[in-house]
Design a protein around this motif. Structure first.
Motif, mmCIF file in Angstrom:
data_model
loop_
_atom_site.group_PDB
_atom_site.id
_atom_site.type_symbol
_atom_site.label_atom_id
_atom_site.label_comp_id
_atom_site.label_asym_id
_atom_site.label_seq_id
_atom_site.Cartn_x
_atom_site.Cartn_y
_atom_site.Cartn_z
ATOM 1 N N SER A 271 0.822 -1.206 0.000
ATOM 2 C CA SER A 271 0.000 0.000 0.000
ATOM 3 C C SER A 271 0.855 1.253 0.000
ATOM 4 O O SER A 271 2.072 1.215 0.158
ATOM 5 C CB SER A 271 -0.923 0.008 1.229
ATOM 6 O OG SER A 271 -1.621 -1.211 1.355
ATOM 7 N N ARG A 272 0.155 2.375 -0.174
ATOM 8 C CA ARG A 272 0.752 3.707 -0.081
ATOM 9 C C ARG A 272 -0.178 4.591 0.734
ATOM 10 O O ARG A 272 -1.382 4.332 0.815
ATOM 11 C CB ARG A 272 0.962 4.297 -1.478
ATOM 12 C CG ARG A 272 -0.343 4.592 -2.198
ATOM 13 C CD ARG A 272 -0.105 4.957 -3.665
ATOM 14 N NE ARG A 272 -1.336 5.348 -4.337
ATOM 15 C CZ ARG A 272 -2.233 4.515 -4.823
ATOM 16 N NH1 ARG A 272 -2.026 3.207 -4.713
ATOM 17 N NH2 ARG A 272 -3.313 4.944 -5.443
ATOM 18 N N CYS A 273 0.365 5.624 1.341
ATOM 19 C CA CYS A 273 -0.439 6.541 2.146
ATOM 20 C C CYS A 273 -1.118 7.562 1.233
ATOM 21 O O CYS A 273 -0.455 8.176 0.388
ATOM 22 C CB CYS A 273 0.430 7.258 3.172
ATOM 23 S SG CYS A 273 1.055 6.192 4.491
ATOM 24 N N VAL A 274 -2.419 7.739 1.418
ATOM 25 C CA VAL A 274 -3.186 8.719 0.644
ATOM 26 C C VAL A 274 -4.051 9.518 1.623
ATOM 27 O O VAL A 274 -4.442 9.015 2.675
ATOM 28 C CB VAL A 274 -4.066 8.039 -0.420
ATOM 29 C CG1 VAL A 274 -3.214 7.301 -1.438
ATOM 30 C CG2 VAL A 274 -5.066 7.092 0.224
ATOM 31 N N PRO A 275 -4.382 10.776 1.293
ATOM 32 C CA PRO A 275 -5.238 11.582 2.190
ATOM 33 C C PRO A 275 -6.658 11.016 2.262
ATOM 34 O O PRO A 275 -7.150 10.413 1.310
ATOM 35 C CB PRO A 275 -5.218 12.970 1.533
ATOM 36 C CG PRO A 275 -4.032 12.961 0.622
ATOM 37 C CD PRO A 275 -3.863 11.557 0.162
ATOM 38 N N ASN A 276 -7.299 11.229 3.385
ATOM 39 C CA ASN A 276 -8.702 10.835 3.533
ATOM 40 C C ASN A 276 -9.581 11.755 2.696
ATOM 41 O O ASN A 276 -9.497 12.975 2.812
ATOM 42 C CB ASN A 276 -9.134 10.922 5.001
ATOM 43 C CG ASN A 276 -8.393 9.928 5.868
ATOM 44 O OD1 ASN A 276 -7.775 9.011 5.367
ATOM 45 N ND2 ASN A 276 -8.458 10.121 7.165
ATOM 46 N N THR A 277 -10.405 11.155 1.855
ATOM 47 C CA THR A 277 -11.322 11.934 1.027
ATOM 48 C C THR A 277 -12.758 11.852 1.526
ATOM 49 O O THR A 277 -13.600 12.638 1.108
ATOM 50 C CB THR A 277 -11.261 11.459 -0.432
ATOM 51 O OG1 THR A 277 -11.553 10.056 -0.487
ATOM 52 C CG2 THR A 277 -9.882 11.711 -1.016
ATOM 53 N N ASP A 278 -13.054 10.903 2.372
ATOM 54 C CA ASP A 278 -14.382 10.784 2.964
ATOM 55 C C ASP A 278 -14.223 10.218 4.367
ATOM 56 O O ASP A 278 -13.113 10.021 4.847
ATOM 57 C CB ASP A 278 -15.302 9.903 2.105
ATOM 58 C CG ASP A 278 -14.686 8.545 1.802
ATOM 59 O OD1 ASP A 278 -14.115 7.925 2.725
ATOM 60 O OD2 ASP A 278 -14.767 8.093 0.647
ATOM 61 N N GLU A 279 -15.330 9.938 5.005
ATOM 62 C CA GLU A 279 -15.301 9.455 6.384
ATOM 63 C C GLU A 279 -15.497 7.941 6.464
ATOM 64 O O GLU A 279 -15.900 7.427 7.497
ATOM 65 C CB GLU A 279 -16.374 10.170 7.204
ATOM 66 C CG GLU A 279 -16.131 11.665 7.330
ATOM 67 C CD GLU A 279 -17.084 12.328 8.288
ATOM 68 O OE1 GLU A 279 -17.995 11.634 8.786
ATOM 69 O OE2 GLU A 279 -16.922 13.536 8.556
ATOM 70 N N SER A 280 -15.211 7.248 5.368
ATOM 71 C CA SER A 280 -15.356 5.788 5.365
ATOM 72 C C SER A 280 -14.063 5.082 5.736
ATOM 73 O O SER A 280 -14.069 3.874 5.980
ATOM 74 C CB SER A 280 -15.820 5.313 3.982
ATOM 75 O OG SER A 280 -17.062 5.877 3.655
ATOM 76 N N ALA A 281 -12.955 5.804 5.720
ATOM 77 C CA ALA A 281 -11.663 5.182 6.020
ATOM 78 C C ALA A 281 -11.083 5.763 7.303
ATOM 79 O O ALA A 281 -9.938 6.197 7.353
ATOM 80 C CB ALA A 281 -10.693 5.375 4.857
ATOM 81 N N LEU A 282 -11.880 5.777 8.352
ATOM 82 C CA LEU A 282 -11.444 6.335 9.625
ATOM 83 C C LEU A 282 -10.527 5.368 10.366
ATOM 84 O O LEU A 282 -10.596 4.143 10.186
ATOM 85 C CB LEU A 282 -12.660 6.668 10.490
ATOM 86 C CG LEU A 282 -13.618 7.715 9.922
ATOM 87 C CD1 LEU A 282 -14.810 7.891 10.848
ATOM 88 C CD2 LEU A 282 -12.911 9.050 9.719
ATOM 89 N N PHE A 283 -9.685 5.938 11.206
ATOM 90 C CA PHE A 283 -8.736 5.149 12.002
ATOM 91 C C PHE A 283 -9.461 4.646 13.250
ATOM 92 O O PHE A 283 -9.340 5.212 14.335
ATOM 93 C CB PHE A 283 -7.532 6.021 12.353
ATOM 94 C CG PHE A 283 -6.399 5.280 13.004
ATOM 95 C CD1 PHE A 283 -5.826 4.174 12.406
ATOM 96 C CD2 PHE A 283 -5.890 5.704 14.225
ATOM 97 C CE1 PHE A 283 -4.782 3.504 13.003
ATOM 98 C CE2 PHE A 283 -4.851 5.041 14.834
ATOM 99 C CZ PHE A 283 -4.295 3.933 14.216
ATOM 100 N N ASP A 284 -10.198 3.560 13.072
ATOM 101 C CA ASP A 284 -11.060 3.028 14.131
ATOM 102 C C ASP A 284 -10.303 1.959 14.920
ATOM 103 O O ASP A 284 -10.003 0.879 14.400
ATOM 104 C CB ASP A 284 -12.322 2.439 13.513
ATOM 105 C CG ASP A 284 -13.323 1.984 14.566
ATOM 106 O OD1 ASP A 284 -13.079 2.250 15.757
ATOM 107 O OD2 ASP A 284 -14.334 1.365 14.195
ATOM 108 N N LEU A 285 -10.004 2.253 16.172
ATOM 109 C CA LEU A 285 -9.237 1.335 17.009
ATOM 110 C C LEU A 285 -10.118 0.408 17.842
ATOM 111 O O LEU A 285 -9.597 -0.359 18.662
ATOM 112 C CB LEU A 285 -8.324 2.125 17.952
ATOM 113 C CG LEU A 285 -7.198 2.924 17.297
ATOM 114 C CD1 LEU A 285 -6.475 3.756 18.328
ATOM 115 C CD2 LEU A 285 -6.226 2.001 16.578
ATOM 116 N N SER A 286 -11.424 0.462 17.646
ATOM 117 C CA SER A 286 -12.324 -0.331 18.488
ATOM 118 C C SER A 286 -12.046 -1.832 18.455
ATOM 119 O O SER A 286 -12.201 -2.499 19.482
ATOM 120 C CB SER A 286 -13.778 -0.054 18.098
ATOM 121 O OG SER A 286 -14.000 -0.331 16.726
#
Length: 742
Positions: free
Chosen positions: A312-327
């Motif tokens: 993979s590569r790092c890309v900016p968040n464009t929506d709220e579907s790829a949140l950093f969810d630690l749950s």
């Protein structure tokens, strides 16, 4: 009359003290009044109106160059297609501000690192503002926002500067303009109210500073070894003192601390009116009772796989579907009291390569420890990071998974293993070429031996590639894993065929039957091939199907997931697939071979006595010659069994005990050089040398005739020596150890 009298008496008694007090008050009033009259009002000349920034516009036509300075208003934004996303200068209320650029003169740009001596004697000859864009021929060039001064060129030498009364203070806001920080998902999110400037002004007013100009910088840049700890005003008190941020715990859990540049403030997106957040850089999270972990990408970015794998590569968040969810990682830590304060450290520098873990795979199961480390199949490591993987383009879900560094075992030299296995592969290939080139060696036993050599060459070739270097592609790694597995399984199967064939041979010899005919041997070889290939393919297919469509963790081999072999760690409680599909089946075959070899030894003793009884006559000579050939095959088959059996026994023992290290180094060396041993046993023979010379036409005709009678025995004897180089492919040996690289 009594009232004035009483006052007179009171005054009279304290007249001297009263007069002194009055003179003191009058003196102070006169002193401060004079000072106030002489004091000068602090003024500041701002180039652009309030809440606007400055841009530079350059137009080049032929040999002429025109430079203009404009304020970033809405019409200017539309003309040059830029947005006013930078904060303007924020001025203290005690500062008298004048707006506008110097008029009727040519302006020159004077960059200044800090605002000092900004109060000038000549009014309107100089102004200050924040330059945020540089437009050259309608093309925007990258520029870092900075404080600049615009001054009349003709007034430059006449400017007389007084002592500075205004100081520049830099305040860092965590998120860009129009965004606030989300402490739940640890990123900046859009704020619909867009009232950041008013909020910052309120914080400045609460700090009770004066004569300050505030420049707002964005983001927080910590050192690689530091964590960005997220503090809230529920647990900590914040106070701005110029460019310093002072922090003090509300509960006395930690000492107060001050930060100069390594801090930023913002509002919580969930409660922007009440909740204030400060992010500070620190190496010691315990100072703030924070739970610290690592994130692979910077704040506001996530992993976008190149294909449908984990590369993979790092890309900016464009929506709220790829949140950093630690749950998914929090249940084991539910009793940890410090989960309301997090520290995030970005990036992961690995000395060799990184390895992604699939959180949805049981073999890749990993979790966070109380100390903020990562626990996975190979133990606990501090060299890790967590990140969001966006697989939506592969019709899959978004998941947060771990990434670790590939850490080779200190006691394993993979380059040396690669060299030794490559040498073994070359020796196996040469042996195979020799046996295929000499017709005298292609009898039934020779054909089974050739099949055995082919499978060993496949296994060792794939194994050498795995040892050579890290394999980033999961598909290639899985293919090599199944190549190793099928090669060794088939090698055990063909060794079983050879053991059965020699047992069958001596079983028939005792009835003193004629020598076997070619048709019968060909038919038997067909049945042998059906058994060896079908059993190997069937076992490999079963392993693949349970891997592709898992029904139980005990049957899910996870080939090529974490390494180019079985995905579980040797001796781990989840190592059942390795035992079920490899160790146990190969152990059963090895035991059967041992039983056949023992039974063959008994038959050999009986046949030997029968041959001695029939030594007289032509039948006795024929039986004696056949006995010698079959006995040579038996001895060589025994050697093959010893080689294969020794590898499997060492494999089994290595799963029980890993010490002493020097013993397993010897065993590994033996396994890696099995191809060389086979080459020596099968090729370095005088009779094979004779057959090779005969094939090349280098032998004299009489020598050929003399050697004819023994050619059958020669082929049989040399042939049977070809043996398995069945390397212990468990985690202990070369296979799993290097396979762990992925």
């Amino acid at each position: 009359m009594s009232i004035p009298y009483n006052i007179t008496i009171f005054v009279g008694g304290n007249a001297k003290r009263f007069r002194n007090t009055m003179w003191l008050l009058i003196s102070c009033f006169i002193l401060f009044g004079a000072k106030a009259l002489n004091a000068e009002t602090t003024t500041f000349q701002k180039c652009c109106p309030k809440k606007l920034n400055l841009i530079k516009v350059v137009v080049v036509n032929n040999d002429t160059k025109e430079v203009n300075f404009k304020c970033l208003e809405s019409d200017v934004e539309a003309t040059y297609n830029i947005s006013n996303r930078h904060f303007p200068l924020i001025l203290d209320e005690d500062i008298e501000v004048k707006y506008g650029m110097p008029q009727d003169c040519d302006l020159q740009l004077l960059p200044i690192p800090t605002i000092k001596d900004v109060d000038t004697m000549k009014e309107n000859s100089i102004c200050y503002d924040r330059l945020v864009a540089n437009i050259s021929n309608e093309e925007q060039k990258h520029i870092i926002p900075k404080i600049v001064a615009l001054q009349c060129i003709k007034e430059q030498t006449e400017t007389e500067v007084r002592d500075a009364k205004i100081s520049l203070v830099k305040i860092r806001k965590c998120c860009p303009k129009g965004q606030n920080y989300d402490i739940e998902y640890h990123l900046c999110r859009k704020n619909l109210e867009n009232d950041d400037e008013e909020w910052i002004a309120t914080q400045i007013e609460n700090s009770k500073n004066s004569n300050y100009i505030y420049e707002i910088e964005l983001g927080l840049h910590c050192k690689l070894s530091e964590y960005a700890v997220e503090l809230t005003n529920e647990k900590f008190m914040f106070r701005l003192d110029g460019s310093m941020l002072n922090i003090e715990s509300r509960y006395g859990a930690s000492n107060s601390s001050s930060f100069h540049n390594e801090w930023c403030i913002d509002r919580d997106i969930h409660d922007p009116d009440k909740q204030m957040i400060a992010r500070v850089c620190t190496k010691n999270c315990s100072n703030y009772d924070a739970f610290c972990l690592r994130k692979c990408c910077p704040v506001g970015q996530h992993f976008k796989p190149w294909s449908c794998g984990f590369r993979s590569r790092c890309v900016p968040n464009t929506d709220e579907s790829a949140l950093f969810d630690l749950s998914p990682f929090l249940p084991p830590l539910k009793n940890l009291s410090k989960l309301d304060t997090y520290g995030i450290r970005s990036s992961l520098d690995c000395p060799q390569s990184r390895m992604a873990l699939n959180i949805s795979s049981r073999a890749d199961h990993h979790e966070l420890t109380m100390e903020g480390n990562l626990k996975w199949a190979l133990g606990v490591t501090v060299n890790y990071c967590l990140e969001t993987f966006d697989f939506r383009h592969c019709n899959a879900d978004v998941l947060v998974s771990g990434v670790t560094c590939y850490e080779p075992l200190e006691d394993k030299n993979y380059k040396l293993s690669f060299v030794l296995m490559t040498i073994s592969s070359v020796c196996l290939a040469l042996t195979l070429v020799v046996y295929c080139a000499l017709p005298e060696l292609r009898n039934q036993h020779g054909r089974t031996l050739i099949c055995h050599l082919c499978t060993m060459l496949l296994a060792f070739g794939c194994l050498a590639r795995v040892q050579y270097a890290y394999i980033p592609d999961n598909g290639t790694c899985t293919l090599l894993a199944y190549g190793i597995y099928f090669g060794f399984v088939a090698a055990f199967a063909w060794l079983n065929v050879m053991c059965f064939d020699i047992w069958w041979t001596f079983g028939n010899v005792r009835s003193v039957r004629p020598l076997r005919k070619a048709n019968a041997e060909r038919k038997r070889f067909i049945w042998y091939s059906v058994y060896a290939w079908s059993s190997s393919i069937l076992l490999t297919l079963i392993t693949f199907l349970f891997d592709k469509y898992p029904v139980s963790p005990y049957l899910d081999s996870n080939m090529g997931i974490t390494r180019c072999w079985f995905g579980t760690m040797q001796n781990d409680k989840d190592d059942w697939p390795h035992y079920i599909f490899f160790v146990i089946p190969m152990g059963i075959v090895t035991c059967i071979n041992f039983v056949l070899w023992v039974l063959t030894a008994r038959h050999c003793a009986r046949v030997k006595s029968e041959v001695h009884r029939l030594q007289a006559g032509s039948m006795g000579e024929r039986m004696k010659r056949r006995f010698r050939v079959d006995r040579a095959k038996y001895l060589l088959t025994g050697k093959l069994w010893v080689v294969m059996g020794a590898g499997w026994i060492c494999e089994l023992l290595s799963t029980v005990a890993g010490e002493p290290k020097w013993l397993w180094d010897i065993v590994d060396l033996y396994n890696q050089l099995q191809g060389v041993l086979i080459f020596i046993i099968l090729i370095f023979k005088p009779k094979l040398y004779y057959l090779a010379r005969k094939r090349l036409g280098l032998e004299r005709p009489d020598a050929q005739n003399n050697g004819t009678s023994s050619s059958g025995r020669t082929s049989s004897t040399l042939l049977s020596r070809s043996i398995s180089a069945d390397e212990r492919i468990s985690t202990r040996v070369s296979v799993p150890n290097n396979a762990k690289k992925k």
